[in-house]
Design a protein around this motif. Structure first.
Motif, PDB file in Angstrom:
ATOM      1  N   ILE A  23      -0.712 -32.778   3.551  1.00 35.32           N
ATOM      2  CA  ILE A  23      -0.987 -32.466   2.142  1.00 35.32           C
ATOM      3  C   ILE A  23      -2.147 -31.470   2.151  1.00 35.32           C
ATOM      4  N   PRO A  24      -2.011 -30.340   1.446  1.00 35.89           N
ATOM      5  CA  PRO A  24      -3.111 -29.365   1.425  1.00 35.89           C
ATOM      6  C   PRO A  24      -4.413 -30.012   0.934  1.00 35.89           C
ATOM      7  N   SER A  25      -5.489 -29.750   1.637  1.00 38.61           N
ATOM      8  CA  SER A  25      -6.760 -30.406   1.325  1.00 38.61           C
ATOM      9  C   SER A  25      -7.245 -30.133  -0.099  1.00 38.61           C
ATOM     10  N   ASP A  26      -6.897 -28.982  -0.665  1.00 37.95           N
ATOM     11  CA  ASP A  26      -7.326 -28.698  -2.042  1.00 37.95           C
ATOM     12  C   ASP A  26      -6.576 -29.551  -3.064  1.00 37.95           C
ATOM     13  N   GLU A  27      -5.470 -30.183  -2.670  1.00 36.57           N
ATOM     14  CA  GLU A  27      -4.731 -31.068  -3.567  1.00 36.57           C
ATOM     15  C   GLU A  27      -5.208 -32.516  -3.467  1.00 36.57           C
ATOM     16  N   VAL A  28      -5.919 -32.837  -2.398  1.00 35.79           N
ATOM     17  CA  VAL A  28      -6.373 -34.209  -2.164  1.00 35.79           C
ATOM     18  C   VAL A  28      -7.726 -34.395  -2.840  1.00 35.79           C
ATOM     19  N   ARG A  29      -7.652 -34.777  -4.107  1.00 35.91           N
ATOM     20  CA  ARG A  29      -8.841 -35.004  -4.936  1.00 35.91           C
ATOM     21  C   ARG A  29      -8.806 -36.442  -5.435  1.00 35.91           C
ATOM     22  N   ALA A  30      -9.949 -36.989  -5.722  1.00 35.72           N
ATOM     23  CA  ALA A  30     -10.045 -38.375  -6.194  1.00 35.72           C
ATOM     24  C   ALA A  30      -9.206 -38.605  -7.443  1.00 35.72           C
ATOM     25  N   ASP A  31      -9.108 -37.597  -8.311  1.00 40.87           N
ATOM     26  CA  ASP A  31      -8.367 -37.766  -9.565  1.00 40.87           C
ATOM     27  C   ASP A  31      -6.887 -37.389  -9.455  1.00 40.87           C
ATOM     28  N   ALA A  32      -6.429 -37.067  -8.260  1.00 43.53           N
ATOM     29  CA  ALA A  32      -5.023 -36.681  -8.072  1.00 43.53           C
ATOM     30  C   ALA A  32      -4.127 -37.918  -8.168  1.00 43.53           C
ATOM     31  N   PRO A  33      -3.062 -37.839  -8.962  1.00 47.47           N
ATOM     32  CA  PRO A  33      -2.116 -38.954  -9.032  1.00 47.47           C
ATOM     33  C   PRO A  33      -1.425 -39.144  -7.685  1.00 47.47           C
ATOM     34  N   MET A  34      -1.350 -40.369  -7.230  1.00 47.36           N
ATOM     35  CA  MET A  34      -0.698 -40.658  -5.951  1.00 47.36           C
ATOM     36  C   MET A  34       0.761 -40.213  -5.969  1.00 47.36           C
ATOM     37  N   ARG A  35       1.427 -40.322  -7.103  1.00 47.23           N
ATOM     38  CA  ARG A  35       2.846 -39.916  -7.183  1.00 47.23           C
ATOM     39  C   ARG A  35       3.012 -38.421  -6.927  1.00 47.23           C
ATOM     40  N   ASP A  36       1.970 -37.635  -7.194  1.00 46.05           N
ATOM     41  CA  ASP A  36       2.027 -36.202  -6.906  1.00 46.05           C
ATOM     42  C   ASP A  36       1.756 -35.917  -5.424  1.00 46.05           C
ATOM     43  N   LEU A  37       0.868 -36.693  -4.834  1.00 40.53           N
ATOM     44  CA  LEU A  37       0.539 -36.488  -3.422  1.00 40.53           C
ATOM     45  C   LEU A  37       1.674 -36.954  -2.510  1.00 40.53           C
ATOM     46  N   LEU A  38       2.330 -38.039  -2.900  1.00 48.20           N
ATOM     47  CA  LEU A  38       3.425 -38.603  -2.115  1.00 48.20           C
ATOM     48  C   LEU A  38       4.699 -38.525  -2.941  1.00 48.20           C
ATOM     49  N   ALA A  39       5.175 -37.314  -3.123  1.00 49.27           N
ATOM     50  CA  ALA A  39       6.280 -37.053  -4.040  1.00 49.27           C
ATOM     51  C   ALA A  39       7.615 -37.619  -3.564  1.00 49.27           C
ATOM     52  N   ASP A  40       7.755 -37.843  -2.288  1.00 42.45           N
ATOM     53  CA  ASP A  40       9.046 -38.275  -1.753  1.00 42.45           C
ATOM     54  C   ASP A  40       8.946 -39.726  -1.286  1.00 42.45           C
ATOM     55  N   SER A  41      10.004 -40.483  -1.481  1.00 44.85           N
ATOM     56  CA  SER A  41       9.968 -41.918  -1.190  1.00 44.85           C
ATOM     57  C   SER A  41       9.722 -42.213   0.289  1.00 44.85           C
ATOM     58  N   LEU A  42      10.148 -41.340   1.164  1.00 39.02           N
ATOM     59  CA  LEU A  42       9.880 -41.537   2.590  1.00 39.02           C
ATOM     60  C   LEU A  42       8.383 -41.430   2.869  1.00 39.02           C
TER      61      LEU A  42
END
Length: 83
Positions: A23-42
């Motif tokens: 996951i690009p480090s600029d997307e990994v923020r405390a306020d980022a929704p987990m569903r956006d970070l882990l978009a795929d069920s796998l």
């Protein structure tokens, strides 16, 4: 993980997202929704396994789909402290 791994659960989970899940480090923020970070069920399943292996806490897939990264990390941290 590197020897300079952050000591906070939020830091550790953030590092896992970047290093193991690319996951690009600029997307990994405390306020980022987990569903956006882990978009795929796998990814969700793999992250649940990784968190259990790295931190010794079992997490449910629903936990990885709901809330923000900070909320998820706080939940994991609370369970680690309760052991």
């Amino acid at each position: 993980m590197t020897t300079s791994a952050p000591e906070t659960v939020l830091g550790l989970i953030s590092e896992l997202l970047v290093e193991r899940f690319d996951i690009p480090s600029d997307e990994v923020r405390a306020d980022a929704p987990m569903r956006d970070l882990l978009a795929d069920s796998l990814l969700v399943v793999e992250m649940a396994i990784t968190v259990h292996e790295a931190l010794g806490v079992k997490v449910e897939e629903d936990e990885l789909r709901g809330g923000t990264l900070a909320e998820f990390a706080a939940s994991v941290d609370a369970r680690r402290a309760a052991r």
